[in-house]
Structures are given as structure tokens and as C-alpha cells.
Design an enzyme around this catalytic site. Structure first.
Site, PDB file in Angstrom:
ATOM      1  N   GLU B 153       7.385  -4.290  -0.341  1.00 17.28           N
ATOM      2  CA  GLU B 153       7.100  -4.575   1.069  1.00 17.28           C
ATOM      3  C   GLU B 153       8.145  -3.945   1.998  1.00 17.28           C
ATOM      4  OE1 GLU B 153       6.665  -8.825   1.363  1.00 17.28           O
ATOM      5  OE2 GLU B 153       4.615  -8.781   0.638  1.00 17.28           O
ATOM      6  N   GLU B 308      -0.715  -8.713  -3.940  1.00 18.85           N
ATOM      7  CA  GLU B 308      -0.298 -10.100  -3.738  1.00 18.85           C
ATOM      8  C   GLU B 308      -1.309 -10.849  -2.891  1.00 18.85           C
ATOM      9  OE1 GLU B 308       3.479 -10.761  -1.954  1.00 18.85           O
ATOM     10  OE2 GLU B 308       4.549  -9.328  -3.217  1.00 18.85           O
TER      11      GLU B 308
END
Lengths: 676, 676, 676
Positions: B153, B308
């Protein structure tokens, strides 16, 4: 006050902060006159006098303080002498800029207001303790000296510092606490997010991190700051105790104040004092009462001193309304009813300049006795002189609420299921239900001996530290009644989950498992339905949180009415040994909480001292001789009546004799003692 | 997955982040058992393992990782192996404090959470790449290794840094981009506000300026930060590609995430993966669907992996409600319906400690299979095994929405006519109108080949960079239908006005001139009246913005009803070459937008794959063999019915055969393939 | 303009900021054409030209400025030539980073927008003044040069700096002001909170303090910053005055702008100019009118120039709506009606790039005369050419409002009874009541000669500095009428309480004592009841504040209706000498305030120049020859009528002759002069 062997006063304390260095000495004489007229018997002096007492690192000026102490002694007024370390002089900030605290962005605070010191600053400690020794040596035998007042409202503004000295001290504190890095890494769970430490000097403070700092680190940092401030306090305490071992020593605390673990602090205070500033328009000051009870609990019931309150209005709220006529007196008696052995004010004479000149005082800007404020001060002072019998009398309570600063800190760390679960809010709801039923409440630590209580409440006891599970189980096993609520029993003392199904350490005691929890959004509600528990029945609203409970022995008392878990238990009771354990898996509306508490009190055999109308607060103190004093305070805007028990009663305040029906005017209070 | 020559799995990916370093190794065995039971075929490992893998600058520990990789291989579970650079060890912060990022006030971030590195830090790059090389060399031939996961991320917390290294690199980046200071001065318009530069070393970052920083500088700084992060990614990518040229490499993106120009990033990713966290109580997750489509568009339709999502609830919102039963499964199928070739979770086993211990997982704090959550995970995993046919099937779409990160950045710079014109909000309104009509949508760059689309939307295309005008004109000229909206066509790639009357580069195409624009205040509305366009007629509310339009060939479709420009055109259509160009000069209420889109779709000949009740989402994927899979998802809280076309259909999930009427229970989904 | 001996223009000023350095020189020629067409007679140039004029510390480039000045002269357009110091070049920030200002956290601002200089920076002063001298020497005899424009909007963004240079200068400033530390300590009341200073170098700036900084220090810091900026201005002023003693010199002020004591600044300005940006959707711009009156008051009635307004819309509000057609013209005439001798715009040609490219201009992004905006600009310019008679005519006013920046600063310091008592809000309420009655108002200092006014208002005159008590008493004594309001007369010039009962210095004048004050909470109200004062009677709401007044000679006009002080006076009148002193002890609803002011105006014999319908604004200017010009502006959305007095009138704008009934279209304005 039985604060030490060396009791100075047989009376309730009455007085305030006195800052004569702000005034020409000719005003001091008039101060004495007005103090005596108002019944003042003690004043706190020197709290912000450091710069006046010490013009430079090596020079001191005690002459004015000598004159002041003598004047007080002459006037029969005792001195609560401060160590003056609450606001270092400007020269210290100049010579030791490293003594100024630093915020989490690395920005250093400036001199120019107060409390501009890092509690771990070596310079602050050195200069402060040197001054304390001089003060103690100089005044140890002065007849005016009655009590030591260390610093002032520790952590009021600066409860955290991120300077280099703090960083170094934090590492030392951690090494002392955990011994090895392996232990620290395990406690903090540093394998999460690649935070593992291989050297003590790799560890920093949980300051400006890109996102959530390690919760274990955050929690220990809060412990460390509380301990650092306590260590600064102890540095002064030890000097004073060495030089004047007989004299009581304290600092003024701040009630339900998060930064300091005040149970720990209380171990090192001879008497508890605190500063109370309820919302002036709050109606019945339930939260003030709760804090009085909490402060009394710090030393297991020993009476406390209210060191500061305001006569009229403060200056630090957005808007600062007046206390209405009679309210200051009523709330002062509330203090005493809850275990206060003294009522004092900030401050004696309202300042002409500075940041608190609009903060109310006993003598207002008129400068004389011609004010409503002074008249109320004088009336109260004269009344308190009649209440010597109350000194050291103890408040009676059969109910306890468990309170824990470490739980508070952990519960309100970030990265939680809901940021709306706030410790005090949860405590208050249950306290209020008890308060409104005029049931006395003690506040105790989670590891306290609970056996003398008929009911113990532990709202939001998120953290179960070692020993607490056994303590609670033993209490209930032995016949006690315990109530706890949602999100309790979740973590250990390092904010690590108790694995094995929530609330793991309480599952056996509560007879249930919380399979999931579902925080609610603001405005969202569910319902709970109870078919009959004591007088409690019907449907009630709930919000904030819903536990999805699987029963493992407990019985349901109420069930949720909506959502996919409709019908599942919301409130339960479990018989455990000789006692009972209640669990409330949501935040219910006040009507439910009140009804639930009422039913449980009934079951536990706890009663109010009197049947009284709503808005009348009752409390009982009992003297060492067994004398029983019943306080009744009317918080209503209209007069009310209550029926007294058989017999004749004396009102200690008015001296009146009362029997049968008691009438209380608005804001009125009586302290009743049964005639023999 | 056809992510590379070296495809490892013929199945849809199913699994999650796996952080076994947080657990004793005896737990790992049980993990394997529970993974296999749940149908997990891949896990992401090592994402936050740097500190465990590398105890110091010169020491490494791969032993535990060796055991883990072997265990996975034995268990038939593939490893998505991370480069572990998302959170540097504490020793790096200690040795290289200059590697910590700096905020715009010059305050340096601290170690103690994650992502505490400046992307331009030489120390971070050096140590990180050294580790990456070691990992790649060590595991390149390991049978478990299926994919590389670089960092994590990027820019989630730290998307901007204002350190000295960034300042120096920014100057280098600018010199590379513009060549000369004259060019830079012209592009940034530095003669405004006396900002002209005479040396590269005079240029700083647009940090803490007294008021608005130069917009050209701000825009280039956003480009520079996206490029700096990409360069950090590429530093690792190149090493991995060199050592394991066959293996897919990626990082997990974050959907419609502003800081990164993900079209640019996608060029350097072998497969797109992203992390999706829709509001759990949002009802139909339209915005999640939109982001799936956007992520699919990054590589022109190539399937992506959902890297995710959460099983139950996250821990970073103010309140974190549960996903209701069945919702996780439904939304997982939405992912696949929109082009996902895998569904994964953060994380496998819920942490005992750390900042994400209240973030849901596949295995909860019960530690075993006894939870609703695990049961849902297991059911989904077993279902997905039946869906091999979907692997690499492509989503069908005849409509495209133009999306441009540079436009986003420029549009939302400060000093605009209205701060309420937000790019995603504008895009969402049109996406929603298409979504509710079950029309497939691709997202494309402004310079993409548009010729295969029947309709192209370009809401709020504020920036028209070189080439875009010609691209749009060619598309419409050739018969395409284009719709654009207010505040489009205003600036060039340096946020400089296209002079000559708004929207200068689109005037010819749209057949109009916007003489003035009038932003509306919050709560303010105007009306638009349409006398008949397809089925659309009547009066509708509009807000936010009103363009004062002068027609230059376009025909009015709707007109404003109020204010001094009442009667002037609000919505127009212009025939241009073989095609049509629509312009919407305000923000209309949803009913208008939906009606307008409906009419335009009708005109353009775009249809939904099925007539379906409201709340039923449809999507079509087509396999390489031409097989057509129709997804139908019921987002309603009640069962619904739809009529299927002629013929018999198989539902890939249940294996049932269906014909005639299709009934869908709440949260139910079918994937229909017509029987031959 | 009679701004100096060297008057250049017999006309009202008309023009705007002109920034030709943002455009190729071929555009300049077209600028001249369009300026002449629009009636522009003056432009401000060079305001942000420093970086273009001075490429480095030792190099200058005036060639383009030479061409520009020549072109203006050729075109018959005057130059308001700026000193260009408002935004230092990037090279200065690089060479002298210490010249960048610092915020209270110690964070330094960055170059890249504008106003990035510390006013006390020696480098800034040195380089700036060197440039000013060069400009003055070069253009002193240029025929285009009409006026000097120093810097730009001082303190607009940076009104406070906390750098080391400021700290040192603050000490110098304090020593100059107070002479001794004893005096400073007494003025600041440093014995409060241990703040006593023993050396000048111990004193810092009131920056990031743990809580409230010393109020005296805060107040002096605000004085110091205003003085520092003024000193920076004067450094340039003196050079210009030395070289071109005949030319008017000014800087553009910002209306009711808190950071600068503009009465002090006005002493050093040859003409007042200011920048006015009313809320475009505010309806009648009462606050703009008030600020025109305030700006006119800075030099005791001397006409001012409106240096900046916007034609259409600005770009710095959250949303920036257009001024509706006709509104710019109407508000321009409001400026003139209130004493403006010129109307100018920011800016001439709307920028192509930079942070203000969406800020409206006289020539829009169309780049030519084809816009509604330009057409309105042109119409106004042509009209203003007919209004030469108004040049230097004076506004008539019989009412004054006392305004004091020091009072503003002190009143809004922290630690007050209520943070909601804001100076401008209090002033506005009374101004509005006067405005709506079309009564002319002057703004004056508290120590001004008040004798020529029939009524003086002093709302919220919290600070009574030396001399003010005597001034007010003398005014009323001599027959004047004074009105003041709650929280007036509380402190001296160092924010120290005037002891002896509030409002000590005004008690004699007002005939009352304020025993206590009771700030109200938001939403809280009380009532005031008036049985009859002029036409005013009935019950009205009040809020914000209640004074508990004890009368000492004054008569009650209105009394509170609720709370424990119900029946006590809320509004009083006291006859003092030949005059009357009114006191309003609360914030009443507008209806009460309007009625009260109406009654007092009647008593004082103050009348509007005409009976006019609501929404019609009137004002009177009188020429040196005695000619009387009556402005009537219709702010209504519909046409209105008013009856003119006997006689025939000429409208200066249209040239029409009018008698009897006057009809005004929406947004219309007339300037009537009675025919002889």
C-alpha cells in the site's frame, strides 16, 4: 484533619489560594481583616512565587515571604505553603532551554504562561529541589506552617513531553520494567508491523508516527509520563519529609483526570486534595459527586480537602456563567457530604492582571466585602465553624465501583472497534443510577479487597491485569454481586488480547461467550426487551455497541429486539458460587440502567438512608465515636418535603431541632444527627 | 491467472495476508490445517517481516522463513512473497534518521508504526534493495514461490515528504522534465506573485507557504511524489525481474487512490492487485464496483486480484460495524463479477497484539474454526474451487469513463471557483447511473483508443493535456458519443488556462462557449427544465455549479429555470462528424442524470444483459473460448425474481440448472452459463 | 484627488492592478486599447514584479518597466507604481533563509506563494529598500508616475512572526516603551504565574505556551507586530518621500482588518486606499459600507480610493458565486457614496496561470471585450467620467462610532468571561441600526474630538486608556449623547482591571455599577422589557451576556425579565452635565437595538436626508463649494419609489432632471444635485 500526627486544626479547612505578591503590602492587612470576617482558617501561599522568591540561579528573596508568614501567624491563619515549582522563572528557560517541554512534532514550548517544564528535566529538578530545601529549612518551625503543597495541578497543561531527556528516561524506565528486550518485544507484540527492537537505544517515544503507534508502547508511555511526574513530585516530597516529618504533604489533584494514575500517587500523599470545577449550569452536579467519591477512594475512605473551587465563575470555558445564588454553598456542602474535610477556593482576591483576572474569587474586583460573592463566602465560613464534629467522619458505602487508570488509558487508545466507548462515560451511567437512588459509592482498584461490599460494578473493564480475574471470582464466589459490561475482559496489562473467545478471563465467572461485537454508528439504535426482572419490564432503546452473546450457563435477563441477532441475549445473570455476576452487553437507555440497578440493589439488600423526593441528595458520614450524620441537599428549584424516621434530629448547620416532616427550601441543606 | 508465462494456479486465488512471525511455530501447523479446510490456495507472507528478517544492518535471519516456505509447499499453498520493505526496522531509523519522512512544517515522523520512510531516502533504498536481492536469490527456486509482493500500500500514510533529499530530487526531476528554467518559469507562470526562478537550487517544495503555493509547482510536486514512490518500487522490481524473470510481480494498490498515478504504475506491474474496504453499512457497494472496474482498466481489462478485504469489521473507522451474514460472500462475488480472478483477505489469523488486533480476519480471536466468520470463509473457499472456468475471462463493456490522475490532482488544487467540485464525486454520479442500469463500464485514460466504445463519458475533465482534444474529436467524428460536464476543458497539463473562451479546446466539439460560471453555495439550488429528450421530461433540481452557456452549434436539451440566466441552456447536444457530443453544465439531481444516461444509452444502442429488478447487479464475463458467464447478485434484503432468456442455464456456484424464472434470495448470487 | 500638492487627476480614479509581466508585450498594446475604451485612467503596476525587476542580489532589469511606463504615458494612463516588495524573489529566500517568517511552533514558512518575509528581517529590509531607491530614482520624473504603492496588503497572510530577529526586536521595542523592567513587570502583572523578568533577554514572544500566555505580553506583541510592519512600510516611505516629496504615497489597507492599528498607519499615508471584497451574496453590503466609513475615518474624512474589488467573482472562498449583473456597478457607487474618490479592481487582465487565475478581472479569459464583465466595466468607466464634481467632496455625518484597534486586540484575547464577545460583531449591530435609518456615520478614535457629533456610540469599549474617560465625560458634560454597552470600561491599556467596581472609569458618567456579569451559553436567552422609550415598548429577546446593574443615578429604560436578576435594569440612561449617557447591559435582538437607536436619534435630533423605502441606501457628500450630492441606491430586487423634497434635481449619472417622485429600478443609483 487527622492528616498526620501533627494535626493543626480541629476545624474543617476553609480558605483559598492567596497570592499577595500580586498586591502592595498595604492590601495584605485588609486581606487579614476580610479573611477573619469570613472565617478563613487556612490559605495556600507561594504556589506561583518561584520567580519572586528566586531572582536568579544563585539569588533568593524570602523577606516578603517572612513578613507574610508572620502576618498569617499573627492573624491565626494557617499556611498551606507551596513549593512554588509549578511555574519556573524566565531565567531558567533562558539558561536551560532544554528544560522546556516538547510536543509530539518536536516543537518546544515557550515560557510565558505556566507549567513550562519537562518533568524529566534535570535542570528543573535541580533548581526546584534546591528551592524546596531552602523553603523547608527556613519555615520548618514557623507557627503558621500547617501543610506542604507540592507544585500545582501536575499535568494540567503538559501531560506529555517528547524531548530527548524523556526519550532517554523512557528507555531506562522500560529496561527497569521489562529487564530484557525479548520481554519488551513480547509485551508490545513488536513482530507486528516490523517493530522488533534489538537495542534499548532503538526505542523512541510514540510521537508523530505515520499512523497508529504500537499500542503497548503508547500505553507504557502513558505509564511512564505518570511515573515521571510522580518522580518529580517525590523528589520534592522526600526533602520535605526529611526536614518536617510531622507535617502533611500533598499536591492538588484534579479529580477524574486521565494523565495521572492517582491510586499510585495517593500512596505518596499524606492527604488527598483536589480542585473541582463542575459545569456551573449542569443542574445537579452528579459528576462532581462522583469525583468526590473517587478522590475519597484514593486513600480508602480518608477524608479529602477540596483545595480549589470557584465562588462565582471561571474564565476558561467558552462561556463562563455565574453560579446562581446559593449554589456555591450547596455544592460546598455536597463536598463535605461526600467526605470533604475542607472547602477552599481559587482564589482569595481576584487578580488585577494576568490570565486569570476574570476567574472568580472570594474577594472580587470591588476589592472589599461589598459583593454578593463575599457575602456568600462569609455566610459559609461562619456555618462551617459549627461543624467540627464532622472532622474525620467517614462516608458509608455498601457499593463499590472499580476504577483503573490503566484500563482508562488502554480502553481509549486508538485503533479500537469504536472510538465512542469512553471510560468515564461508561462509569458515569452506572454512577448516576446509584446516585439518584442515594446509595453511597466507593471507588476501588480492581485488585482491592471487595469483600465488604454488597455490590461491585466494573463498567468497561477492558483490561484484566494479572490477579484481577481471581479477585473478582473470589468476591462473587464468596457471595458478592458483580456487574460488568460490554468490551470488558478483552486485554491484558499490555493491551494484548486474552485469546480463546471474549471475554476470556471472565467467561467462567459470567457464564457466557461474546462471539462477535457490533459497534453502532452515531444515531443508530437497537432495542432490548425484558420480560420481568424485579420491577423492570418492557422495551428499551440501546445504542453504541451490541455484543453477540452465546450463553454458557448464564440466564438471559434481556434480549435484543432487532437486527440479525434479534432475540439473542443483551443482559445476563450468572450464579457463580455464592454470588451472582451480571453482564450488560450494550449501552442501554438510562431508564433501563436505573431499573436494572434498582432491581440488583434490592436483591443485594442495599437501601438509601431515607425516602427522599427526586433532586434531593443524601449522604451519611459516621464519626469515630459512631455518631451518624445524615446530609440532605435539595438541588431542586422548589421546596420539597421528606419524612424523617422516628425521633428528633438536630441540624448541625442551623442548630434547629427537627422531627416528623423535613422541609427543604431550594438549594437548602441540613446535616441531621439523631438526638440521644 | 495468466499473469505471466509461469502460471502457477488454474484456480481463482483464495487466501490472505499471513503473518506467522506473530505466533509460536506450533500454531503454524494448525494454520495449515485450517487453510486447507477453508480452500486457501495462496497466502501473502513477509509483508511486515523486515525487522525479523534483518536484526541489524549487516545481519539476516531467514531460518524461520525457510521453515515457513517449506511448510507452505508441503501444504500445497502458494506464497505471495513480500519484499518486506513496507516498514523499516527500528535500527534503520536510529542509524539513518534522515530516512524518516518530514511533514510540510518540517517535523520529522517517528518510527513506531509503519511506512516511516522517505521514498527518496538513499538509506531506505539501499537497505531495502539489498534485502530484496537476498530474498530473491534465496527463494527464487522454492516450489512455494508464486508471486512477488513489493512493499505494501504505497503512500497509504505517507504520500508526501518535505525532507532535504526530496527537495534535491525534485530539482533533478524538474530539470529532467523541463530542460531549462525558462521553460519551467513559463509552465508554472512564475511571473505571477514574483516567483521567477534563476537557478534550479532556488526551487523548493510547495510546503508551508503563507498562502496558496504556485499551482504548477503543486501539481508537479504531486507528479514527483507519485514518480518517487514508483521509482522506489522499480528499484525493487528490477532486482526481482532480473533474478526471477518468469514470476509475476506487483504491489497492492488502493483503488481510486489519489496520490499515485496508477495508470503509470500499472505499466510496471505484471498483475493488478488492490485492497477494498467498502463502508460496511453502505447498502449496495456501488463505489466498490466502480473501483473494481477502474482497477481492471489499469491494464486494459486484464483480471485483477483482490489482495485485501475484511471478513467482518475493520478497526480504523470511528465505528466499525460488522458485515452482516452473507455480505462478505456477496461482495466477494461482486469482485469476481467485475473482473477479479482472486479474493483475498487481510488477514489470515487475527493478531493478539498491535494496532490491528481488532481488524477482522479469517480466523478470529477464538483461534479455531468455531466462529461464524470462519464458517463463511470456508463456504466461500469451497465454492470458489468450482469456478476455474472464470479464470482470465474478460468483462464485457461498451461504455467507457475517462479517468485521469493528473486531472484529479489539478481539479482539486486550491484557489478554485468552488472547492466542492471533487473528481470522484463527479465520476460517481455518472457511474451510478450506468451501474443501476447494469451496463458494463471500462475506465480508460484520456488518450486511450476510444473507438470500440459506443459511449464515452468524461465528467469534470478539467485538464485537456496535449493530444486529448484530438483524441476526443476523432472519436466523435468517427461516430462515437461523448458526454462531458461543467468545468471541463479549462486548463492544460500545467494547470494554465486554455485561453479564448471556456472550454477552449472543446468548444468546436461541443458547439458552445461557457461565458461565465457561477458556483452555488451549499444548500443553494437552481432548476433545469427539459421538454423531452427520450423519456426524459419535466423539471429537476440542480446545484453546485451553473454554466452560462452560449450555443455555437449545439442544441439545448435542458434549460435553467431560475436566476438571471433562467432559460439559458444547461444541457446540450452537438452533432459533430458522425457522432454526438453532450454537455452538462451543472450538477443535476440523480433522477435527471439517470434519465439522461438512459436516453443516451438508448440512442447509442447499449443494453443491459437482462431485465432485472432494482438492487440486482448484473455483469458479464467472457472466457477465451467465448463462453459467456452472466453474474446476478441480489443486494436486496428480500428475495426477487427475474425472467431469464430462452434456454436452460447452469449456475456455476450451485451446479443447479435454471430456466424461465430466476429467484434470488437476499444476498444470493448466481453465475449463469447457457447450456449448449 | 487632493491627495497632495501634486494632484494629477481631476477625475475619480478608475482602473486596476495591471500585471503585464505575465503577458507577451504584444498583448500590452491591446491592453491600452481596451483600457482607453473602458475609461481607465490609472493602473497599479509592479506590485509583484520584484523577481522580474531583480534577477539576483546585484542585478536589475528595468528595461521592460521603462517600456511599460512609456506606453502608459503615451496612452494617457497614470501609473500607481508599486515598490514591488510584497513578494521577495526566490534567490532571497535561498540566500537568507532567516528572512522567511516563522510560526508559533517554530516552523519556518517557505517561498513559493507570496508575503514570505519577516517584517523585521534585516535582509528583507535591506534588499527591499535598495530596490525602492532604484525605482524612485529611475522614475521620479516619469510623466506616467502619479502615486506610490508600497508593498501590498501588509499582514494579509503573515501578521505574526516568531523568529529570532522578532524576539530581539521585541525586547528593543519593550525597552523603548517601558524604560525599566520594573515598569514592564508592573504593566504585565508578572507576579502572576511566576513570570517576573530580571533581564530583557529573558523575555520571549507569546508563542507556543502550555496555556494562556500573559495577556499584557500578548497585547504588546500585537502592538509590536503592527509597529514592525509599519516600520517596514516607513523604511520605504522615507526613501520615496525624500526623492519625490510631491507624490502621494500609500499602501492598500484591508478595511476592518485586525492585525494593523490603521489609525496609526494613516498618519503615515498620504491617501487611504483599501481592498473590499464583500460576500457576493450578502444582499445589502452593510459591512462594506461600514468599512468604507471606517477607512474614511482614518484620515478624518478625507476621501479614500477603493484600490481593489472584483468585477465578477473571487477564488478564495469555499464557493465563489458571481456578482449578479448590475451589482458591481451598484456597489461601486456605494463606495463613492461613502467617500470613495476612486474605484479600482484586482485586476486588469485575468491571469492565465498562478493561484489567482480564477479571480475575476476587467478583461476575462476571453481576452477581449466580448464579455458581460467587460461591458459592465466599460459602462461604469464611462459614467464616472461625468462625476468630476464629486472629487474631494466630503461625507456628512452627525453620528460617530468609536473604534479602537487596541480595544479590539484586548477584547479578543483569551481567558475572557465569554469568547463570543467579538468586537466587530458588537460594532456591526449598532452600525446596522444606523445604516438602515440612513444616518451618516463617522468612525473616530476614543481620544478624538467628539464635540461636533450629536451622538457617539462606543460599543464594547472594554479598554479605557489614559485620557479616554476624560474625553467621554467632557463630551457628555458639554451636551453630547453617548451610548456604550456591556463589558466596557473594564481594563486599562495593559489589559489590567480598573479596580473598584465595574466599569470603574465610566461609573460616574453612566450612573451605575455592574456588580456581576453573567455570560450566556449559545442558544440561551433572556428577555428585556421596556414600558416605553420613544416608540420603543414591549418585550424583546436578548442573549450572549447579562450585566447585573446597580443604579447609581441612572434611570432604567429596560429590565431583564428572567433569571434570578429578573426586574433588574438591562438598559439605562443617565443625565450627566448637559448630556446623556446610555448603557446597554446585554445583547438585544435587532428590533430592540433599532428601536433604541431610533428613539435616541430622535432625541438627539438626527435625521435621514430623505424618507426612503427599505433597501434604499442614502448618503450625502458635500463639495468644497458647498454643493450637496444626495446618493440614492436601490439594493432591492424590485423597483421602488420615494418622494423628493420640493424643487428640481439633476442626476449626475444620467443627466436626467428629476422632481416629485423618484423611481429607482433594481440595482439603480442616482446622484442628485438640487437645481439652483
Amino acid at each position: 484533619m487527622s492528616v498526620s500526627k501533627n494535626v493543626k486544626l480541629p476545624h474543617l479547612f476553609y480558605g483559598g489560594d492567596y497570592n499577595p505578591e500580586q498586591w502592595p503590602e498595604e492590601v495584605w492587612k485588609d486581606d487579614m481583616r476580610l479573611m477573619k470576617k469570613a472565617g478563613v482558617n487556612i490559605v495556600s501561599i507561594g504556589i506561583f512565587s518561584w520567580a519572586v522568591l528566586q531572582p536568579g540561579p544563585d539569588s533568593y528573596d524570602f523577606a516578603w515571604m517572612d513578613r507574610l508568614m508572620d502576618l498569617l501567624a499573627e492573624s491565626g491563619i494557617m499556611a498551606d505553603l507551596a513549593t512554588a515549582t509549578a511555574s519556573p522563572p524566565a531565567w531558567m528557560a533562558k539558561l536551560h532551554s532544554e528544560s522546556l517541554p516538547v510536543d509530539e512534532n518536536g516543537a518546544r514550548y515557550a515560557q510565558g504562561s505556566r507549567q513550562h517544564y519537562c518533568p524529566n528535566s534535570k535542570a528543573f529538578r535541580l533548581y526546584g529541589q534546591r528551592l524546596v530545601r531552602k523553603l523547608a529549612e527556613r519555615y520548618k518551625d514557623h507557627p503558621a506552617l500547617a501543610m506542604w503543597h507540592i507544585n500545582n495541578e501536575y499535568a494540567c497543561h503538559i501531560s506529555r513531553c517528547f524531548c530527548d531527556e524523556c526519550t532517554r528516561e523512557f528507555r531506562v524506565w522500560l529496561e527497569k520494567r521489562y529487564g530484557t528486550l525479548d520481554e519488551l518485544n513480547a509485551r508490545w507484540g513488536t513482530n507486528f508491523w516490523s517493530q522488533k527492537y534489538y537495542g534499548w537505544d532503538e526505542i523512541g517515544l510514540p510521537g508523530k508516527t505515520p499512523t497508529y503507534a504500537n499500542p503497548g508502547q503508547q500505553l507504557d508511555y502513558m505509564r511512564f509520563m505518570s511515573d515521571s511526574l510522580l518522580d518529580a513530585y517525590l523528589g520534592e516530597y522526600r526533602i520535605l519529609k526529611e526536614i518536617t516529618p510531622e507535617l502533611p504533604i500533598m499536591t492538588n489533584l484534579m479529580g477524574a483526570f486521565k494523565p495521572l494514575d492517582q491510586f499510585e500517587w495517593a500512596k505518596h500523599m499524606d492527604v488527598i486534595t483536589w480542585d473541582s470545577y463542575p459545569e456551573p449550569t449542569a443542574g445537579i452536579p452528579v459528576f462532581a459527586a462522583m469525583q468526590h467519591d473517587l478522590m475519597r477512594g484514593l486513600k480508602a475512605g480518608q477524608p479529602f480537602i477540596l483545595m480549589e473551587q470557584v465562588t462565582s465563575q471561571v474564565n476558561w470555558r467558552q462561556q463562563n456563567p455565574l453560579k446562581r445564588p446559593g449554589v456555591m454553598r450547596l455544592w460546598s456542602y455536597q463536598t463535605i457530604a461526600h467526605g470533604g474535610d475542607g472547602v477552599m477556593f481559587f482564589q482569595w482576591r481576584q487578580s488585577k492582571a494576568g490570565a486569570e483576572k476574570f476567574h472568580g474569587a472570594m474577594v472580587t474586583h470591588t476589592g472589599d466585602e461589598n459583593s454578593r460573592i463575599y457575602r456568600e463566602v462569609e455566610q459559609l465560613g461562619q456555618e462551617l465553624r459549627r461543624l467540627d464534629a464532622l472532622v474525620d467522619a467517614r462516608v458509608e458505602a455498601e457499593v463499590a465501583i472499580i476504577f483503573d487508570w490503566h484500563n482508562w488509558w488502554a480502553l481509549e487508545l486508538d485503533s479500537k472497534p469504536s472510538r465512542d466507548v469512553l471510560y468515564l462515560e461508561q462509569i458515569k451511567q452506572y454512577y448516576k443510577a446509584l446516585f439518584e437512588r442515594n446509595v453511597g459509592v466507593d471507588f476501588v482498584r480492581p485488585d482491592a479487597d471487595l469483600s465488604r461490599y454488597k455490590l461491585v460494578l466494573a463498567p468497561a473493564l477492558y483490561m484484566i491485569a494479572p490477579g484481577v480475574q481471581a479477585n473478582l471470582e473470589a468476591y462473587v464466589q464468596g457471595g458478592g454481586t458483580l456487574l460488568t459490561t460490554f468490551f470488558s475482559g478483552i486485554v491484558d496489562e499490555n493491551d494484548r488480547i486474552h485469546l480463546g473467545g471474549y471475554p476470556a478471563p471472565l467467561r467462567k465467572l459470567l457464564g457466557l461467550c461474546v462471539e462477535e461485537f457490533d459497534p453502532m454508528l452515531p444515531g443508530q439504535t437497537n432495542g432490548i426487551s425484558v420480560s420481568g426482572f424485579g420491577d423492570l419490564r418492557g422495551e428499551f432503546a440501546c445504542n453504541l455497541w451490541a455484543d453477540l452473546i452465546r450463553l454458557e450457563g448464564a440466564q438471559p435477563i434481556a434480549a435484543f429486539t432487532s437486527d440479525f441477532f434479534a432475540g439473542s441475549p443483551a443482559v445476563t445473570r450468572h450464579t457463580f458460587g455464592q454470588g451472582k455476576a451480571y453482564y450488560v452487553g450494550t449501552q442501554a437507555e438510562a431508564g433501563f440502567t436505573s431499573g436494572l440497578i434498582g432491581a440488583i440493589l434490592g436483591e443485594a439488600g442495599v437501601q438509601a438512608p431515607l425516602e427522599a423526593p427526586a433532586g434531593v441528595e443524601l449522604s451519611v458520614r459516621r464519626g469515630a465515636d459512631g455518631a451518624r450524620y445524615l446530609f440532605a441537599l435539595n438541588h431542586n428549584a422548589s421546596a420539597v418535603q421528606a419524612e424523617l424516621p422516628e425521633g428528633r434530629f438536630a441540624d448541625l448547620i442551623s442548630g434547629r431541632e427537627l422531627a416528623g416532616s423535613l422541609e427543604l427550601a431550594p438549594n437548602e441543606v441540613v446535616i441531621l444527627q439523631k438526638r440521644q
